[in-house]
Design a protein around this motif. Structure first.
Motif, short mmCIF file in Angstrom:
data_model
loop_
_atom_site.label_atom_id
_atom_site.label_comp_id
_atom_site.label_asym_id
_atom_site.label_seq_id
_atom_site.Cartn_x
_atom_site.Cartn_y
_atom_site.Cartn_z
N PRO A 71 11.97 11.94 5.22
CA PRO A 71 11.72 10.52 5.52
C PRO A 71 10.46 10.00 4.81
O PRO A 71 9.49 10.73 4.64
CB PRO A 71 11.53 10.52 7.03
N ILE A 72 10.52 8.76 4.41
CA ILE A 72 9.37 8.10 3.80
C ILE A 72 8.49 7.55 4.92
O ILE A 72 8.97 6.97 5.89
CB ILE A 72 9.83 6.96 2.86
N LYS A 73 7.19 7.75 4.77
CA LYS A 73 6.25 7.33 5.80
C LYS A 73 5.34 6.21 5.28
O LYS A 73 5.19 6.03 4.07
CB LYS A 73 5.39 8.52 6.25
N GLU A 74 4.75 5.51 6.20
CA GLU A 74 3.74 4.52 5.86
C GLU A 74 2.36 5.08 6.21
O GLU A 74 2.16 5.64 7.29
CB GLU A 74 3.98 3.21 6.60
N VAL A 75 1.43 4.96 5.26
CA VAL A 75 0.10 5.53 5.46
C VAL A 75 -0.96 4.53 5.03
O VAL A 75 -0.71 3.63 4.21
CB VAL A 75 -0.08 6.84 4.66
N ARG A 76 -2.15 4.69 5.58
CA ARG A 76 -3.33 3.96 5.12
C ARG A 76 -4.35 5.02 4.72
O ARG A 76 -4.82 5.78 5.57
CB ARG A 76 -3.88 3.06 6.21
N THR A 77 -4.70 5.11 3.44
CA THR A 77 -5.53 6.21 2.93
C THR A 77 -7.01 6.02 3.21
O THR A 77 -7.76 6.99 3.15
CB THR A 77 -5.30 6.38 1.43
N ALA A 117 -7.98 0.16 2.65
CA ALA A 117 -6.76 0.14 1.85
C ALA A 117 -5.60 -0.49 2.63
O ALA A 117 -5.54 -0.38 3.86
CB ALA A 117 -6.38 1.56 1.44
N PRO A 118 -4.69 -1.12 1.91
CA PRO A 118 -3.50 -1.65 2.58
C PRO A 118 -2.55 -0.51 2.95
O PRO A 118 -2.61 0.58 2.37
CB PRO A 118 -2.88 -2.55 1.52
N ILE A 119 -1.69 -0.74 3.91
CA ILE A 119 -0.67 0.25 4.25
C ILE A 119 0.30 0.37 3.08
O ILE A 119 0.71 -0.64 2.48
CB ILE A 119 0.08 -0.18 5.53
N ARG A 120 0.64 1.59 2.73
CA ARG A 120 1.59 1.81 1.63
C ARG A 120 2.59 2.87 2.04
O ARG A 120 2.39 3.60 3.01
CB ARG A 120 0.87 2.22 0.35
N LYS A 121 3.65 2.96 1.28
CA LYS A 121 4.69 3.95 1.54
C LYS A 121 4.33 5.27 0.85
O LYS A 121 3.87 5.28 -0.29
CB LYS A 121 6.05 3.46 1.05
#
Length: 348
Positions: A50-56, A60-64
């Motif tokens: 599964p692809i997850k959403e993260v904020r590094t 930073a904006p939330i990205r996949k």
């Protein structure tokens, strides 16, 4: 008592003047180069995750984050120090034990120079590595690529396993710790030592061996110095590349090879040295490990090979733990190892 032990004790006094010239000092070490690189490994592909959403980071904006794709796994990291004018004919590879990294060889917990510096000052090019899944070698995804979860060693466990004292002798309060009489390990620095513990996987021996073999093919001929878990990897590397390994030094090997499954004669031209510390008779675990190692080295000796032993308490040097290279008398033991290497013709 093995007569070879007493012969080494006598030769240690005889050769002390030679190796004594290489005692660690504050002088500069003239280097030709310092290189760090990875060796071995393979590419693995994952799909269907599964692809997850993260904020590094907080800004930073939330990205996949897509975990599907190719990964590089199973490599080891090595840092190579090449001297401007080496005295040894071949470099020295330093391989650490289980749950540890190349830090084993670099500095003692109480801040003294480690064997890495000692042998550089003695004239050896040195290669200090982190095995597969340790330190800077990185690690594979769990459980998709590595199905086993790692083991994390507690400070409590290390106290008994490394023979700092009885198994129940550890206490967070230093004043309540119970160490063995005459203990050479700087137990007051136990917290500093255990900061270097890393996760340990118990199912990656094949990958570890493959990476070590690749390192031998890349940089040897060489001397290999191994500690604890590295025993099986050093012995196997010598079996697989008997033309490239010029000497083997094992510091308390926790594993060895079954002489019934390999050919001891294949390595009979490679001198083997084993170093043992104190209090082994207090540990059923280490009594068993020593018997396993000596079964293999005795098989090499039986076919005409050179297999020597430095039994420190038998030589009157008492108090050494499993972490010999970190003990307060680590330079004294390093000098004995270097004396032996001189006898094997490793230095120019």
């Amino acid at each position: 008592m093995n007569p070879r032990i007493w012969m080494l004790a006598a030769s240690g006094a005889l050769l002390a003047g030679c190796a004594g010239m290489a005692q660690p000092t504050d002088s500069a070490i003239p280097l030709k180069s310092v290189r760090g690189y990875h060796v071995g490994g393979e590419r693995k592909t994952l799909s269907g995750l599964p692809i997850k959403e993260v904020r590094t980071n907080p800004q930073a904006p939330i990205r996949k984050s897509d975990p599907n794709g190719d990964y590089q796994v199973g490599q080891l990291y090595v840092q190579q120090f090449t001297l401007a004018s080496p005295k040894a004919k071949v470099p020295m590879l330093l391989w650490h034990g289980g749950g540890l990294t190349g830090v084993t060889w670099e500095t003692t917990p109480d801040g003294r120079a480690g064997w890495h510096e000692y042998f550089m000052r003695a004239g050896y090019d040195t290669l200090v590595s982190d095995a597969v899944e340790r330190g800077r070698s990185s690690w594979a995804r769990y459980p998709e690529l590595n199905p086993s979860e790692p083991e994390h060693r507690t400070i409590d466990q290390s106290w008994g396993i490394f023979r700092f004292g009885p198994a129940d002798g550890y206490a967070a309060d230093v004043s309540k710790q119970k160490s063995y009489p005459g203990m050479q390990f700087p137990v007051a620095s136990i917290d500093q030592f255990t900061k270097q513990f890393v996760a340990r996987w118990t199912n990656t021996d094949a990958q570890i061996q493959s990476a070590y073999d690749a390192l031998v093919q890349r940089v040897c001929p060489c001397v290999i110095v191994g500690h604890s878990q590295a025993g099986q990897f050093v012995y196997t590397a010598a079996q697989r590349a008997p033309d490239k390994v010029k000497a083997v030094v094992l510091i308390e090997p926790a594993s060895a090879l079954d002489p019934a499954k390999v050919d001891p004669a294949r390595v009979k031209h490679i001198p083997h040295l084993t170093v043992w510390g104190d209090y082994l008779s207090d540990s059923a675990l280490w009594t068993r490990y020593r018997n396993t190692a000596e079964t293999y080295t005795n098989a090499i000796k039986k076919v005409g090979g050179t297999t020597d032993t430095i039994d420190l308490p038998a030589m009157g040097i008492r108090g050494n733990s499993h972490m010999v290279m970190m003990d307060r008398n680590s330079d004294q033991v390093a000098r004995l190892v270097r004396d032996w290497l001189v006898k094997q013709g490793i230095e120019k």
